[in-house]
Design an enzyme around this catalytic site. Structure first.
Site, PDB file in Angstrom:
ATOM      1  N   SER A  42       5.564  -0.088  -2.257  1.00 14.23           N
ATOM      2  CA  SER A  42       6.749  -0.506  -1.497  1.00 14.23           C
ATOM      3  C   SER A  42       7.910  -0.608  -2.472  1.00 14.23           C
ATOM      4  O   SER A  42       7.699  -0.836  -3.676  1.00 14.23           O
ATOM      5  CB  SER A  42       6.495  -1.888  -0.884  1.00 14.23           C
ATOM      6  OG  SER A  42       7.709  -2.473  -0.465  1.00 14.23           O
ATOM      7  N   TYR A  97       4.068 -10.453  -2.619  1.00 14.51           N
ATOM      8  CA  TYR A  97       3.803  -9.094  -2.113  1.00 14.51           C
ATOM      9  C   TYR A  97       4.331  -8.054  -3.115  1.00 14.51           C
ATOM     10  O   TYR A  97       3.640  -7.093  -3.454  1.00 14.51           O
ATOM     11  CB  TYR A  97       4.478  -8.959  -0.749  1.00 14.51           C
ATOM     12  CG  TYR A  97       4.498  -7.592  -0.119  1.00 14.51           C
ATOM     13  CD1 TYR A  97       3.369  -7.075   0.520  1.00 14.51           C
ATOM     14  CD2 TYR A  97       5.669  -6.826  -0.102  1.00 14.51           C
ATOM     15  CE1 TYR A  97       3.410  -5.829   1.143  1.00 14.51           C
ATOM     16  CE2 TYR A  97       5.712  -5.589   0.517  1.00 14.51           C
ATOM     17  CZ  TYR A  97       4.586  -5.088   1.140  1.00 14.51           C
ATOM     18  OH  TYR A  97       4.626  -3.856   1.754  1.00 14.51           O
ATOM     19  N   LYS A 104       2.369  -5.210  -5.218  1.00 10.57           N
ATOM     20  CA  LYS A 104       2.718  -3.775  -5.163  1.00 10.57           C
ATOM     21  C   LYS A 104       3.024  -3.243  -6.569  1.00 10.57           C
ATOM     22  O   LYS A 104       2.667  -2.112  -6.891  1.00 10.57           O
ATOM     23  CB  LYS A 104       3.904  -3.548  -4.222  1.00 10.57           C
ATOM     24  CG  LYS A 104       3.587  -3.808  -2.748  1.00 10.57           C
ATOM     25  CD  LYS A 104       2.501  -2.884  -2.208  1.00 10.57           C
ATOM     26  CE  LYS A 104       2.420  -2.899  -0.692  1.00 10.57           C
ATOM     27  NZ  LYS A 104       1.329  -2.077  -0.162  1.00 10.57           N
TER      28      LYS A 104
HETATM   29  N1  LIG Z   1       6.360  -1.159   7.405  1.00  9.82           N
HETATM   30  C1  LIG Z   1       7.132  -1.277   6.340  1.00  9.82           C
HETATM   31  O1  LIG Z   1       8.333  -1.586   6.414  1.00  9.82           O
HETATM   32  C2  LIG Z   1       6.563  -0.971   4.970  1.00  9.82           C
HETATM   33  C3  LIG Z   1       7.467  -0.814   3.902  1.00  9.82           C
HETATM   34  C4  LIG Z   1       6.955  -0.542   2.634  1.00  9.82           C
HETATM   35  C5  LIG Z   1       5.597  -0.442   2.444  1.00  9.82           C
HETATM   36  N2  LIG Z   1       4.748  -0.627   3.491  1.00  9.82           N
HETATM   37  C6  LIG Z   1       3.324  -0.504   3.225  1.00  9.82           C
HETATM   38  O2  LIG Z   1       2.793   0.525   4.039  1.00  9.82           O
HETATM   39  C7  LIG Z   1       1.407   0.253   4.293  1.00  9.82           C
HETATM   40  C8  LIG Z   1       1.147   0.308   5.793  1.00  9.82           C
HETATM   41  O3  LIG Z   1       1.981  -0.660   6.415  1.00  9.82           O
HETATM   42  P1  LIG Z   1       2.245  -0.694   7.989  1.00  9.82           P
HETATM   43  O4  LIG Z   1       3.669  -1.005   8.167  1.00  9.82           O
HETATM   44  O5  LIG Z   1       1.651   0.483   8.653  1.00  9.82           O
HETATM   45  O6  LIG Z   1       1.399  -2.031   8.338  1.00  9.82           O
HETATM   46  P2  LIG Z   1       0.758  -2.514   9.725  1.00  9.82           P
HETATM   47  O7  LIG Z   1       1.422  -1.845  10.880  1.00  9.82           O
HETATM   48  O8  LIG Z   1       0.764  -3.991   9.651  1.00  9.82           O
HETATM   49  O9  LIG Z   1      -0.756  -1.985   9.609  1.00  9.82           O
HETATM   50  C9  LIG Z   1      -1.592  -2.510   8.608  1.00  9.82           C
HETATM   51  C10 LIG Z   1      -2.979  -1.942   8.760  1.00  9.82           C
HETATM   52  O10 LIG Z   1      -3.802  -2.479   7.723  1.00  9.82           O
HETATM   53  C11 LIG Z   1      -4.932  -3.150   8.304  1.00  9.82           C
HETATM   54  N3  LIG Z   1      -5.300  -4.250   7.419  1.00  9.82           N
HETATM   55  C12 LIG Z   1      -4.589  -5.363   7.125  1.00  9.82           C
HETATM   56  N4  LIG Z   1      -5.264  -6.124   6.261  1.00  9.82           N
HETATM   57  C13 LIG Z   1      -6.435  -5.488   6.004  1.00  9.82           C
HETATM   58  C14 LIG Z   1      -7.558  -5.764   5.163  1.00  9.82           C
HETATM   59  N5  LIG Z   1      -7.613  -6.865   4.412  1.00  9.82           N
HETATM   60  N6  LIG Z   1      -8.578  -4.873   5.139  1.00  9.82           N
HETATM   61  C15 LIG Z   1      -8.536  -3.742   5.885  1.00  9.82           C
HETATM   62  N7  LIG Z   1      -7.496  -3.416   6.668  1.00  9.82           N
HETATM   63  C16 LIG Z   1      -6.460  -4.280   6.732  1.00  9.82           C
HETATM   64  C17 LIG Z   1      -4.449  -3.571   9.707  1.00  9.82           C
HETATM   65  O11 LIG Z   1      -5.498  -3.783  10.642  1.00  9.82           O
HETATM   66  P3  LIG Z   1      -6.191  -5.263  10.798  1.00  9.82           P
HETATM   67  O12 LIG Z   1      -5.066  -6.239  10.985  1.00  9.82           O
HETATM   68  O13 LIG Z   1      -7.092  -5.139  11.971  1.00  9.82           O
HETATM   69  O14 LIG Z   1      -6.943  -5.484   9.536  1.00  9.82           O
HETATM   70  C18 LIG Z   1      -3.645  -2.314  10.081  1.00  9.82           C
HETATM   71  O15 LIG Z   1      -4.518  -1.271  10.460  1.00  9.82           O
HETATM   72  C19 LIG Z   1       1.129  -1.114   3.673  1.00  9.82           C
HETATM   73  O16 LIG Z   1       0.576  -0.943   2.405  1.00  9.82           O
HETATM   74  C20 LIG Z   1       2.508  -1.748   3.552  1.00  9.82           C
HETATM   75  O17 LIG Z   1       2.548  -2.710   2.536  1.00  9.82           O
HETATM   76  C21 LIG Z   1       5.200  -0.881   4.757  1.00  9.82           C
END
Ligand SMILES: NC(=O)c1ccc[n+]([C@@H]2O[C@H](COP(=O)([O-])OP(=O)(O)OC[C@H]3O[C@@H](n4cnc5c(N)ncnc54)[C@H](OP(=O)(O)O)[C@@H]3O)[C@@H](O)[C@H]2O)c1
Length: 254
Positions: A146, A159, A163
């Protein structure tokens, strides 16, 4: 973009956190590529929903697993190898955050939870993936970092530290695994329109203020992240390793 191919047909790819958001989008695109896809998440209902949405048939396996629990990670990789015989690519996509106060006011329990899920989880999955890939002398590991890994942001201190750890873990693994022809890279998005960041982008005033700092004038859609990730998973990126690609619409360039 539909006609782009990353040459992943038949490859076995494990995506952590594949039940929604970016991971779900990645899994969908991998199935279009005719890869064999394994997704995990903690909640079975989320995985069931993803399976019915993705409809991958024999090419999709969903396994409930918490990436920070060693026994879950073992079961996850055993299930993937049991079903498809090997593992070619690991995508460490899962991520979570608990909004934290200033670092000095953060409770150790919150610190532990954020670091365990994001950083230890990435370590445990990468370690197990590497043990399979080293024997084959080929493999790719791509993690989602991130912009918070390089810039301090309110509410995201721990967080961001996790990262930043993932980006260093990427370099260390890249150096150690290069002799085994395993490439290890990361992608660092700015804000992406998923549930994870909804409290921020769904607030109109906050959104307007935020996009003023993004030269592209918008936040990312999940698809903006999918293509850089799949490129790094492909042989097209065979001489790239130890890198983190920013996917932030130019925000870090200004
Ligand atoms: N969205 C943003 O703005 C953004 C920006 C920068 C980086 N990111 C990064 O992009 C990646 C994906 O983010 P996203 O926005 O798609 O998040 P999201 O919509 O919250 O989805 C997160 C996924 O991870 C699973 N998860 C959470 N904790 C877990 C654990 N301990 N073990 C296994 N699975 C787990 C969740 O399912 P369950 O809850 O059922 O476990 C879900 O499938 C992450 O690494 C996040 O830090 C996101």
């Amino acid at each position: 973009m539909g006609s782009v191919s990353y040459g992943l047909e038949g490859k076995v790819v494990l995506v952590t956190g594949g039940s929604r958001g970016i991971g779900l989008e990645i899994a969908g695109r991998l199935l279009q590529e005719k890869a064999k896809v394994v997704i995990c998440a903690r909640k079975k209902e989320g995985l069931d929903g993803a399976v019915s949405l993705l409809g991958g048939g024999e090419n999709l396996l969903a396994v409930p697993a918490h990436v920070a629990k060693e026994e879950d990670v073992e079961k996850l990789f055993d299930a993937a190898v049991g079903r498809y015989g090997t593992l070619d690519v690991l995508i460490n996509n899962m991520g979570m955050n608990l909004l934290t106060p200033s670092l000095v006011d953060t409770e150790p329990a919150a610190w532990n939870k954020i670091l365990e899920s994001n950083l230890t989880g990435t370590f445990l999955c990468s370690r197990r993936a590497a043990s399979i890939m080293k024997e084959k002398k080929t493999g790719k590991i791509v993690s989602i970092s991130s912009v918070a890994g390089t810039r301090a942001a309110p509410g995201m201190g721990v967080y961001g530290i996790a990262k930043a750890g993932i980006e260093m873990l990427t370099k260390v693994l890249a150096a150690e695994l290069a002799p085994f022809n395993i490439q290890v890279n990361a992608v660092a998005p700015g804000m992406v329109r998923t549930d994870f960041s909804k409290p921020f982008w769904s607030n109109e005033a906050f959104y307007e203020q935020m996009v003023r700092a993004i030269p592209a004038g918008r936040i990312a859609e999940p698809a903006d992240v999918v293509h850089p990730v799949l490129f790094l998973c492909s042989e097209l990126a065979g001489f790239i390793t130890g890198q983190t690609i920013m996917v932030d619409g130019g925000a870090s360039a200004v």
